[in-house]
Design a protein around this motif. Structure first.
Motif, PDB file in Angstrom:
ATOM      1  N   GLY A 109       7.555   7.400  18.992  1.00 33.80           N
ATOM      2  CA  GLY A 109       7.174   8.304  18.826  1.00 33.80           C
ATOM      3  C   GLY A 109       6.951   9.213  20.657  1.00 33.80           C
ATOM      4  O   GLY A 109       7.360  10.572  20.666  1.00 33.80           O
ATOM      5  N   VAL A 110       7.118   8.791  21.183  1.00 33.20           N
ATOM      6  CA  VAL A 110       6.660   8.985  23.159  1.00 33.20           C
ATOM      7  C   VAL A 110       8.136   9.591  23.290  1.00 33.20           C
ATOM      8  O   VAL A 110       8.327  10.817  23.288  1.00 33.20           O
ATOM      9  N   GLN A 111       8.986   8.950  22.833  1.00 27.80           N
ATOM     10  CA  GLN A 111      10.273   9.190  23.149  1.00 27.80           C
ATOM     11  C   GLN A 111      10.688  10.346  22.210  1.00 27.80           C
ATOM     12  O   GLN A 111      11.489  10.188  23.034  1.00 27.80           O
ATOM     13  N   GLN A 112      10.863  10.310  21.400  1.00 24.85           N
ATOM     14  CA  GLN A 112      10.844  11.093  20.315  1.00 24.85           C
ATOM     15  C   GLN A 112      11.030  12.296  20.457  1.00 24.85           C
ATOM     16  O   GLN A 112      11.037  13.323  20.975  1.00 24.85           O
ATOM     17  N   TYR A 113       9.281  12.719  21.068  1.00 23.25           N
ATOM     18  CA  TYR A 113       9.083  14.058  20.975  1.00 23.25           C
ATOM     19  C   TYR A 113       9.192  14.352  23.240  1.00 23.25           C
ATOM     20  O   TYR A 113       9.478  15.500  22.877  1.00 23.25           O
ATOM     21  N   ALA A 114       9.587  13.348  23.030  1.00 26.90           N
ATOM     22  CA  ALA A 114       9.676  14.016  25.046  1.00 26.90           C
ATOM     23  C   ALA A 114      11.390  14.489  24.936  1.00 26.90           C
ATOM     24  O   ALA A 114      11.131  14.841  25.615  1.00 26.90           O
ATOM     25  N   CYS A 115      12.023  13.488  23.915  1.00 24.79           N
ATOM     26  CA  CYS A 115      13.454  14.399  23.857  1.00 24.79           C
ATOM     27  C   CYS A 115      13.646  15.488  23.038  1.00 24.79           C
ATOM     28  O   CYS A 115      14.207  16.274  23.821  1.00 24.79           O
TER      29      CYS A 115
END
Length: 116
Positions: free
Chosen positions: A11-17
């Motif tokens: 989730g963190v990676q998705q929203y950061a990307c």
């Protein structure tokens, strides 16, 4: 900072990307500066793709970020493109792993074209 602190969180990676893709998007006068600032995050985008190959949302947002960061014309855009070109095999792998994801297919194609 969040991408480095939480590499295992899809989730963190998705929203950061996704955020990087939004920051690097646009054709206004400040877009080039935003893209140039976002280039330092390319290794984190690549790391997210490697860490979460089975997550279509991470892969789609990473492809979007790659595409938008590499956008533009001129020497700076060419340098960004060269910095992002190492992600090409990951884009292809994402497209192969997620054939039913319209978002991965669409943004993967955009990224491939942008980085060729």
């Amino acid at each position: 900072a969040a991408m480095r602190a939480h590499p295992a969180s899809a989730g963190v990676q998705q929203y950061a990307c996704q955020t990087l893709g939004i920051i690097a998007n646009g054709a206004d006068a400040q877009a080039e500066a935003r893209r140039q600032a976002a280039v330092d995050a390319l290794p984190l985008v690549v790391a997210a793709m490697r860490a979460h190959p089975a997550d279509a949302d991470v892969q789609q947002q990473a492809c979007t970020a790659l595409c938008n960061i590499a956008n533009g014309a001129g020497a700076q855009a060419e340098a960004r493109k060269q910095a992002a070109v190492s992600a090409l095999p990951l884009v292809v792998a994402a497209m192969r792993a997620h054939p039913a994801s319209a978002g991965v297919q669409q943004w993967g194609q955009y990224a491939l074209r942008r980085l060729e």
